[in-house]
Design an enzyme around this catalytic site. Structure first.
Site, short mmCIF file in Angstrom:
data_model
loop_
_atom_site.label_atom_id
_atom_site.label_comp_id
_atom_site.label_asym_id
_atom_site.label_seq_id
_atom_site.Cartn_x
_atom_site.Cartn_y
_atom_site.Cartn_z
N SER A 125 2.07 4.63 5.74
CA SER A 125 3.61 4.51 5.71
C SER A 125 3.90 4.20 7.26
O SER A 125 2.93 4.15 8.32
CB SER A 125 4.22 5.74 5.46
OG SER A 125 5.47 5.69 5.62
N LYS A 176 1.81 9.86 -0.89
CA LYS A 176 2.31 8.83 -0.76
C LYS A 176 3.49 8.33 -1.77
O LYS A 176 4.50 7.94 -1.61
CB LYS A 176 1.49 7.49 -0.30
CG LYS A 176 2.29 6.25 0.04
CD LYS A 176 2.96 6.41 1.34
CE LYS A 176 3.32 5.06 1.93
NZ LYS A 176 4.02 4.18 0.84
N HIS A 179 6.21 10.65 -1.10
CA HIS A 179 6.93 10.22 0.25
C HIS A 179 7.97 9.24 -0.21
O HIS A 179 9.21 9.05 0.29
CB HIS A 179 5.75 9.76 0.95
CG HIS A 179 6.46 8.72 2.27
ND1 HIS A 179 6.65 7.64 2.38
CD2 HIS A 179 6.72 8.94 3.70
CE1 HIS A 179 7.02 7.05 3.16
NE2 HIS A 179 6.84 7.91 4.17
N ASN A 180 7.47 8.20 -1.02
CA ASN A 180 8.14 6.95 -1.36
C ASN A 180 9.47 7.35 -2.21
O ASN A 180 10.68 7.02 -1.88
CB ASN A 180 7.61 6.03 -2.02
CG ASN A 180 6.63 5.01 -0.89
OD1 ASN A 180 6.37 5.49 -0.03
ND2 ASN A 180 6.42 3.78 -1.38
N GLU A 183 11.80 8.67 0.11
CA GLU A 183 12.67 7.40 0.80
C GLU A 183 13.60 6.86 -0.17
O GLU A 183 14.59 6.38 0.61
CB GLU A 183 11.33 6.48 1.25
CG GLU A 183 11.60 5.25 1.81
CD GLU A 183 10.63 4.20 1.79
OE1 GLU A 183 10.72 3.09 1.21
OE2 GLU A 183 9.70 4.55 2.29
#
Length: 306
Positions: A125, A176, A179-180, A183
């Protein structure tokens, strides 16, 4: 280090590595991408271009360390198969730094382990700026394999980024993925706020709002800084079509949350709303499209002139 996949992120990551003195052998299906990158590297001897998988494998010292930065899904499997057919050997290390689904990463780990080949999943990221100056890297796989290549990860992270080992195979891409998902929610909240400002009776200068919120506000941060820049690059975002692309990592997050019986209504709503912009463009869609372009270089669709 070998590097396959020279999109915008890939090019920035390789440039970051060679600038720190790490020699790189690169391969990309479109040779022009390699030439484009080579033209930016001052010390030509530190970057070697390969024009086939066989040449790529032959130019790397053993045990080979190969970073993949290609599109998730079938493309990753195809590249791994090509590497095997062209001489990948026991003790070589393959690192998937793209946005792969964590279950696919576990499958690839098991497939390669049977052949004596190591595999790490590395969620990456930070967008283009992070790739160039210091990425945030989330790693999964065998600890001893990670330790063998830790120096490369730390070089990519630099002083402004971070590299963290999270455990067994799939852990890096799992972190990840979440995380997205986060986001998605953050982008949607910012975008909805600016759509409300846009539609309010007062004629706000939205760039001024973004500047104000970027200084000392609770919602200040990199995304707000990028929105300030987006308003500067595209006045009031009028030239940008309010459609948002992407969606895979958000869908994986929702699918996994259902499996684990976790409630994530904000992320679910953000993913659903993003999809709807493809049919009904919105001003919030303009904001998200502009931000994705700023941090990841994602293509934006321009409003067609009448």
């Amino acid at each position: 280090m070998g590097f396959i996949g020279l999109g915008k992120m890939g090019q920035a990551m390789v440039f970051n590595l060679v600038e720190k003195g790490i020699e790189a052998v690169v391969f990309n299906r479109t040779a022009g991408k390699m030439d484009e990158l080579a033209g930016q590297v001052k010390n030509g001897r530190i970057l070697t271009k390969a024009y086939s998988y066989k040449e790529f494998i032959e130019k790397l010292p053993r045990p080979r360390i190969i970073w993949l930065m290609v599109e998730h899904g079938q493309a990753v499997d195809e590249v791994i198969e090509e590497l095997i057919q062209n001489g990948l050997e026991k003790e070589d290390i393959v690192i998937d730094g793209g946005n792969s689904f964590y279950k696919d990463s576990v499958r690839r780990y098991n497939f390669l382990k049977e052949k004596g080949i190591h595999f790490l999943d590395a969620g990456t990221s930070g967008g283009l700026e992070g790739a160039r100056k210091g990425a945030c890297i989330m790693v999964g796989g065998e600890r001893d394999v990670f330790e063998k290549v830790r120096a490369y990860f730390e070089a990519m992270a630099g002083t402004s980024g971070d590299v963290t080992y999270f455990g067994q195979s799939g852990a890096g891409h799992f972190v990840k993925m979440v995380h997205n998902g986060v986001e998605y929610g953050m982008l949607e909240a910012i975008a909805e706020g600016f759509e409300l400002l846009k539609k309010s009776p007062t004629n706000w200068i939205l760039q001024k709002v973004a500047v104000n919120w970027s200084k000392g506000s609770v919602v200040r941060g990199w995304l707000m800084d990028l929105l300030v820049k987006a308003f500067r690059d595209y006045p009031n975002l009028e030239a940008i079509e309010g459609k948002v692309g992407g969606g895979s990592t958000g869908e994986w997050t929702i699918e996994t949350a259902k499996e684990l019986k976790a409630e994530i209504p904000a992320i679910e709503a953000a993913v659903k709303t993003r999809k709807q912009t493809q049919r009904v463009p919105t001003y919030a869609g303009k904001v998200i499209a502009a931000l994705r372009n700023q941090f990841g270089g994602h293509k934006i669709e321009k409003v067609k002139k009448q």
